[in-house]
Design a protein around this motif. Sequence first.
Motif, PDB file in Angstrom:
ATOM      1  N   ALA A 124       0.810  -1.212   0.000  1.00 51.69           N
ATOM      2  CA  ALA A 124       0.000   0.000   0.000  1.00 51.69           C
ATOM      3  C   ALA A 124       0.843   1.261   0.000  1.00 51.69           C
ATOM      4  CB  ALA A 124      -0.953  -0.015   1.207  1.00 51.69           C
ATOM      5  N   ASP A 125       1.946   1.221   0.683  1.00 52.94           N
ATOM      6  CA  ASP A 125       2.817   2.412   0.737  1.00 52.94           C
ATOM      7  C   ASP A 125       4.262   2.016   0.479  1.00 52.94           C
ATOM      8  OD1 ASP A 125       3.179   1.003   3.022  1.00 52.94           O
ATOM      9  OD2 ASP A 125       3.012   2.738   4.392  1.00 52.94           O
ATOM     10  N   LEU A 126       4.480   1.271  -0.569  1.00 53.29           N
ATOM     11  CA  LEU A 126       5.811   0.760  -0.913  1.00 53.29           C
ATOM     12  C   LEU A 126       6.794   1.915  -1.124  1.00 53.29           C
ATOM     13  CD1 LEU A 126       7.469  -1.811  -1.586  1.00 53.29           C
ATOM     14  CD2 LEU A 126       6.839  -1.468  -3.990  1.00 53.29           C
ATOM     15  N   GLY A 127       7.919   1.804  -0.403  1.00 52.23           N
ATOM     16  CA  GLY A 127       8.975   2.805  -0.566  1.00 52.23           C
ATOM     17  C   GLY A 127       8.817   4.030   0.300  1.00 52.23           C
ATOM     18  N   ARG A 128       7.798   4.068   1.138  1.00 56.11           N
ATOM     19  CA  ARG A 128       7.613   5.250   1.978  1.00 56.11           C
ATOM     20  C   ARG A 128       8.648   5.243   3.095  1.00 56.11           C
ATOM     21  NH1 ARG A 128       3.880   8.650   1.675  1.00 56.11           N
ATOM     22  NH2 ARG A 128       2.592   7.244   0.407  1.00 56.11           N
ATOM     23  N   VAL A 129       9.212   6.424   3.355  1.00 54.90           N
ATOM     24  CA  VAL A 129      10.251   6.575   4.370  1.00 54.90           C
ATOM     25  C   VAL A 129       9.607   6.587   5.743  1.00 54.90           C
ATOM     26  CG1 VAL A 129      12.114   8.019   5.240  1.00 54.90           C
ATOM     27  CG2 VAL A 129      11.742   7.815   2.772  1.00 54.90           C
ATOM     28  N   LEU A 130      10.029   5.672   6.604  1.00 51.44           N
ATOM     29  CA  LEU A 130       9.466   5.553   7.950  1.00 51.44           C
ATOM     30  C   LEU A 130      10.341   6.200   9.007  1.00 51.44           C
ATOM     31  CD1 LEU A 130       8.372   1.809   7.742  1.00 51.44           C
ATOM     32  CD2 LEU A 130       6.990   3.847   7.245  1.00 51.44           C
ATOM     33  N   ARG A 131      11.645   6.178   8.743  1.00 49.71           N
ATOM     34  CA  ARG A 131      12.552   6.713   9.765  1.00 49.71           C
ATOM     35  C   ARG A 131      13.881   7.041   9.094  1.00 49.71           C
ATOM     36  NH1 ARG A 131      13.990   3.606  15.461  1.00 49.71           N
ATOM     37  NH2 ARG A 131      15.389   5.199  16.357  1.00 49.71           N
ATOM     38  N   VAL A 132      14.543   8.113   9.523  1.00 47.49           N
ATOM     39  CA  VAL A 132      15.843   8.511   8.967  1.00 47.49           C
ATOM     40  C   VAL A 132      16.744   8.981  10.104  1.00 47.49           C
ATOM     41  CG1 VAL A 132      14.946   9.181   6.700  1.00 47.49           C
ATOM     42  CG2 VAL A 132      15.052  10.878   8.540  1.00 47.49           C
ATOM     43  N   ASN A 133      18.063   8.961   9.820  1.00 47.11           N
ATOM     44  CA  ASN A 133      19.003   9.503  10.802  1.00 47.11           C
ATOM     45  C   ASN A 133      19.535  10.854  10.304  1.00 47.11           C
ATOM     46  OD1 ASN A 133      20.749   8.765   8.774  1.00 47.11           O
ATOM     47  ND2 ASN A 133      22.280   7.860  10.122  1.00 47.11           N
ATOM     48  N   PRO A 134      20.254  11.582  11.154  1.00 47.99           N
ATOM     49  CA  PRO A 134      20.756  12.913  10.746  1.00 47.99           C
ATOM     50  C   PRO A 134      21.632  12.865   9.492  1.00 47.99           C
ATOM     51  CG  PRO A 134      20.892  12.672  13.127  1.00 47.99           C
ATOM     52  CD  PRO A 134      20.500  11.335  12.604  1.00 47.99           C
ATOM     53  N   GLY A 141      19.749  16.726   1.915  1.00 47.44           N
ATOM     54  CA  GLY A 141      19.467  18.156   1.993  1.00 47.44           C
ATOM     55  C   GLY A 141      18.073  18.462   2.520  1.00 47.44           C
ATOM     56  N   ARG A 142      17.468  17.507   3.246  1.00 50.53           N
ATOM     57  CA  ARG A 142      16.114  17.678   3.772  1.00 50.53           C
ATOM     58  C   ARG A 142      16.102  17.352   5.259  1.00 50.53           C
ATOM     59  NH1 ARG A 142      15.913  15.286  -1.254  1.00 50.53           N
ATOM     60  NH2 ARG A 142      14.472  16.208  -2.799  1.00 50.53           N
ATOM     61  N   THR A 143      15.133  17.893   5.985  1.00 46.52           N
ATOM     62  CA  THR A 143      14.982  17.580   7.405  1.00 46.52           C
ATOM     63  C   THR A 143      14.261  16.251   7.546  1.00 46.52           C
ATOM     64  OG1 THR A 143      12.863  18.695   7.606  1.00 46.52           O
ATOM     65  CG2 THR A 143      14.849  20.043   7.909  1.00 46.52           C
ATOM     66  N   ASP A 144      14.297  15.709   8.757  1.00 49.10           N
ATOM     67  CA  ASP A 144      13.601  14.441   8.975  1.00 49.10           C
ATOM     68  C   ASP A 144      12.095  14.609   8.792  1.00 49.10           C
ATOM     69  OD1 ASP A 144      13.312  16.046  11.176  1.00 49.10           O
ATOM     70  OD2 ASP A 144      13.734  14.472  12.661  1.00 49.10           O
ATOM     71  N   VAL A 145      11.576  15.794   9.170  1.00 47.69           N
ATOM     72  CA  VAL A 145      10.141  16.048   8.984  1.00 47.69           C
ATOM     73  C   VAL A 145       9.790  16.018   7.504  1.00 47.69           C
ATOM     74  CG1 VAL A 145       8.294  17.746   9.310  1.00 47.69           C
ATOM     75  CG2 VAL A 145      10.013  17.400  11.110  1.00 47.69           C
ATOM     76  N   GLU A 146      10.678  16.585   6.663  1.00 43.79           N
ATOM     77  CA  GLU A 146      10.424  16.603   5.226  1.00 43.79           C
ATOM     78  C   GLU A 146      10.534  15.210   4.616  1.00 43.79           C
ATOM     79  OE1 GLU A 146      12.005  21.043   3.966  1.00 43.79           O
ATOM     80  OE2 GLU A 146      13.467  19.426   4.263  1.00 43.79           O
ATOM     81  N   LEU A 147      11.400  14.402   5.191  1.00 38.36           N
ATOM     82  CA  LEU A 147      11.634  13.082   4.609  1.00 38.36           C
ATOM     83  C   LEU A 147      10.560  12.072   4.997  1.00 38.36           C
ATOM     84  CD1 LEU A 147      15.499  12.721   5.012  1.00 38.36           C
ATOM     85  CD2 LEU A 147      14.234  12.899   2.868  1.00 38.36           C
ATOM     86  N   LEU A 150       7.678  10.624   2.729  1.00 36.24           N
ATOM     87  CA  LEU A 150       7.995  10.634   1.307  1.00 36.24           C
ATOM     88  C   LEU A 150       8.293   9.217   0.837  1.00 36.24           C
ATOM     89  CD1 LEU A 150      10.395  13.724   1.003  1.00 36.24           C
ATOM     90  CD2 LEU A 150       7.985  13.613   0.353  1.00 36.24           C
ATOM     91  N   THR A 151       8.164   9.010  -0.449  1.00 39.01           N
ATOM     92  CA  THR A 151       8.624   7.741  -1.013  1.00 39.01           C
ATOM     93  C   THR A 151      10.005   7.938  -1.617  1.00 39.01           C
ATOM     94  OG1 THR A 151       7.492   8.250  -3.096  1.00 39.01           O
ATOM     95  CG2 THR A 151       6.287   6.918  -1.478  1.00 39.01           C
ATOM     96  N   THR A 152      10.728   6.852  -1.741  1.00 36.49           N
ATOM     97  CA  THR A 152      12.127   6.956  -2.204  1.00 36.49           C
ATOM     98  C   THR A 152      12.224   7.430  -3.639  1.00 36.49           C
ATOM     99  OG1 THR A 152      12.060   4.600  -2.769  1.00 36.49           O
ATOM    100  CG2 THR A 152      12.972   5.202  -0.616  1.00 36.49           C
ATOM    101  N   ASP A 153      11.151   7.313  -4.439  1.00 32.20           N
ATOM    102  CA  ASP A 153      11.260   7.776  -5.824  1.00 32.20           C
ATOM    103  C   ASP A 153      11.389   9.296  -5.887  1.00 32.20           C
ATOM    104  OD1 ASP A 153       8.730   8.444  -5.085  1.00 32.20           O
ATOM    105  OD2 ASP A 153       7.703   7.364  -6.699  1.00 32.20           O
ATOM    106  N   VAL A 154      11.046   9.977  -4.789  1.00 34.29           N
ATOM    107  CA  VAL A 154      11.277  11.421  -4.729  1.00 34.29           C
ATOM    108  C   VAL A 154      12.769  11.713  -4.610  1.00 34.29           C
ATOM    109  CG1 VAL A 154      10.821  13.532  -3.429  1.00 34.29           C
ATOM    110  CG2 VAL A 154       9.013  11.816  -3.726  1.00 34.29           C
ATOM    111  N   LEU A 155      13.494  10.788  -3.983  1.00 36.97           N
ATOM    112  CA  LEU A 155      14.917  11.006  -3.736  1.00 36.97           C
ATOM    113  C   LEU A 155      15.773  10.659  -4.935  1.00 36.97           C
ATOM    114  CD1 LEU A 155      15.166   9.537  -0.113  1.00 36.97           C
ATOM    115  CD2 LEU A 155      14.928  11.945  -0.785  1.00 36.97           C
TER     116      LEU A 155
END
Length: 793
Positions: A124-134, A141-147, A150-155
């Motif tokens: 249903a949400d393949l590739g969606r970013v669930l968690r990131v580190n600094p 070039g994005r904050t964790d809130v921005e990431l 999002l899905t990885t195809d944006v990156l």
Amino acid sequence: MRAAAVAATVAEAVVMHARATAEAATIVAAAVAAAAETAALAANAAAAAVEGEAVAAALTGEAVAASTADTATAAGAAAVSTERVTDIVVRLKVVAALRDSENRFRVTFEHASVGMMLVSLNCADLGRVLRVNPAMCDLSGRTDVELLGLTTDVLVHSEERATQEARLASLSAGETSNYQAVSRWKHADGRDVWVRVSLYAVREDEAAPEYAVGQVEDITEDRRAEAALRVREERFRLAFDNAGTGMMFLDVEGRLQKANQAMFLLLGFAERDLLGRFLNHLVSEGEGASIRAGIADLVAGEVTVYQAEHSFPHADGHLVWGLLSGSVVQDEDGRPHDLVLQVEDVTARKQAEIQLAHQALHDDLTGLPNRILLTDHLSHACSRAERAGKHVAVLFLDIDDFKEINDTLGHVAGDHVLTLVAERLSGCLREADTAARLGGDEFVVVCEDLTDSAEAVLVAERVERALAVPVTVGGNQIEVGVSIGIASAGGGAQPEDLLRCADTAMYQAKSNGKGRYEVFDPAMRVGALRQLTLARDLSFAIIRDELRLHYQPTYDLRSGAVVGVEALLRWQHPARGLLTPAEFLDVAEGRRLMIPIGDWVVRTASVQATIWQQAFGDLAPDMWVNISSQQLGKQHLTAVVEQTLAETGLTPGKLGLEVTERQLIGGGEAVRSDLLALQDLGLRLAIDDFGTGFNSLEYLRRFRFDEIKIDRSFISGLGRDRTDTAVTASVIALGGSLDLVVVAEGVETRDQYESLRALGCDLAQGYLLQRPGPPEVIDLVLATAAKLPTPIA
């Protein structure tokens, strides 16, 4: 009381099962000890419900039963409670381990130096970013809130989105558990970021993976470095393959691994004939050892660069010369990997050097050794005679009435006679004898390995018989006679003495009627007395104001302007008239009079140059003065010049000094320092008689000359002698490449003049242009010289 006893029994059982984990035993022991009171036990059971509601309820029921049953029933209940408590301990351990694992993951995830992320693998949400580190935030070039969300195809870059989605789908479907790939991402500021992505699917038991843990490493700089390396490698390959000079790679043992086309062309061999062969097998015989030693020194780190000239046999048999420059290519551990060598084709230069060296030591016309080589050979012959207890003799030959041959039949006929005399002379000598031409019509024979002087007489008689046969020149038969002087000595003889004595004996033979030989006798020293008288008169010549300077102009072959004058010494002898240097310089040098005479020449020439500088300003010619070898290497000349410039006010750049190659031989650092000091004063330097010395090119390298003067012996054959023309052209070209002014001496014919102009020579002087003259004659030349004067008939 019964409840307390049950509680004690349970506590003891729990403690026994919980010894392996101190933290869990403490927790459980505290809980069970509180069961001394039912309410407290119930409370603890309720607390245990946080970890397991069913287990806590069972524990509470068993505790109540223990408070009302009899002792036997209570013991059974205690056993059941022990099993339940054990289960609690295990569960607590699992919970604690889970917490520890989560903490370690969190710390590792958050503080990793590379980007880390959790990506959903749910369809249903393949590739969606669930968690990131600094680090991931910095990389994108994005904050964790921005990431988050999002899905990885944006990156990823638009061109790689389909590939990225396919990889995630493969992970989600369980077709693969992980993948690694290099991908191009888009930074928030729009620039491309190259990353190395590693994704690992996380699943529980056999269930479908819910998410993937991703590691993202920024390799942009690595990619740039790799791209730059590829560019450098391609540039090197192109430079290597297309270089005009030969280039090759050797292994550390000196075996040819790779070469470019220029190298194959230089040696005339095909690639298959050279690859795999040792370099020391490619050079000429006798040179392989130095090649091996040079390679060994490079590999051992004894030297950083190997540079040497070597000859190579060409495929068609002739020799080619190469200047090798090699260095070591090291591997990543700093160890020698291979060797790269550049081979510059210096065959033309080497042949010119060999030719110049031969010409420096041999007479151009006859091919016999000249005075320089003769003097060296005679010196060694005297040393050998002293060691062997033998005699050495010198025969000094002069062709009788040779001037009449030149005057009546011309110089071509005269040259032909000289050549025939040289051939006959060489053909009649013993193997141990050596013939040489001193110049003009003078020849010398050095006889070695003699038991006494009588054997030298036998050689002289054999020479007379060989030369007695008439010579045919231009249809004319000429009888060539020679006057021979003989001087011999045992061990310890000085070469100069032998030559001088043989010369004296030769003049005695001419005085006695020519066409004969004379053996030196001390009575012949009358001639030496004459020389002594000349030396005495010369020592007073400066005091009596008998020395004169004549000047010969030097012309610019392009503009016709007079750009310089050469100061030429003359002696106005009270009895013998005006003498040229050839008539008295040998005496001056032998009596060490050249220093005072040379000082006089420098001062007088500088005064005259100052007069012309004041009269003609910028158009005044440069003054060139010949320097004696006795003046060099003592710092005396530098002091004289410095004082003269101060007294006259002459611009230093208007004064130049001419030195010959012979004066530089053996001068060492003292002569070099003297010349450098003179240049530091602003003077200019010219090398005179270029090409007649032993190592002309070496002197050009060691000294900073401003001008080269081509010796008149080369100019005389210009246009009619192939060798003279080739040497002259080579010297002119050499001067041009070294930014040196080239001057041709002894220009006497219009053909020579036109040839020099065609060859691009800069300056010229000679009788065709202007004979040497006193200052008043040169005054008129300077005042009227707007173009080259009319050639002298």
